[in-house]
Write an enzyme that holds these catalytic residues in place. Structure first.
Site, PDB file in Angstrom:
ATOM      1  CG  ASN A   9      -0.394  -0.012   2.503  1.00  0.00           C
ATOM      2  OD1 ASN A   9       0.869  -0.352   2.523  1.00  0.00           O
ATOM      3  ND2 ASN A   9      -1.091   0.264   3.565  1.00  0.00           N
ATOM      4  CB  CYS A  10       4.391   1.645   0.150  1.00  0.00           C
ATOM      5  SG  CYS A  10       5.683   3.225  -0.273  1.00  0.00           S
TER       6      CYS A  10
END
Length: 114
Positions: A9-10
């Site tokens: 999710n970065c």
């Protein structure tokens, strides 16, 4: 083969993934949350990159740490904190042989060949 150490999710990790994909560069991913971070892997990374370069002091994880942990930080306590909170590693980390590149900005992978 290249290895991209990341967290799904970065946003910066996703940009790095797209950059590698768009160049047709073969690589494998290692999600630091899902696949984990072993002490051996951390030492492998720190053998190639200085601790000060991989410790992410801009992260929410760092900001949420107790001040006492930050004030007494040394190389051993930093390793323990990173093992406990893998999101303290700057991301992504791209391993290419004996080199590990920290972070990603547009154009960082332009020198890599597919």
């Amino acid at each position: 083969m290249l290895t991209l150490y990341m967290i799904k999710n970065c946003d910066t990790c996703r940009k790095a993934l797209k950059a590698l994909d768009s160049r047709g560069i073969p690589f494998k991913t290692h999600d630091l949350r899902e696949d984990g971070l072993s002490a051996a892997l951390l030492e492998h990374i720190l053998h190639r990159v200085p601790l000060v370069e991989v410790l992410n002091k801009r992260s929410k994880t760092w900001r949420d740490l107790p001040q006492a942990d930050k004030d007494t930080l040394d190389s051993n306590s930093a390793r323990q904190l990173i093992m406990q909170y893998p999101t303290l590693l700057k991301r992504p980390l791209l391993e290419n042989g004996n080199e590990i590149r920290v972070g990603y900005r547009e154009g960082d992978y332009d020198d890599l060949k597919g």
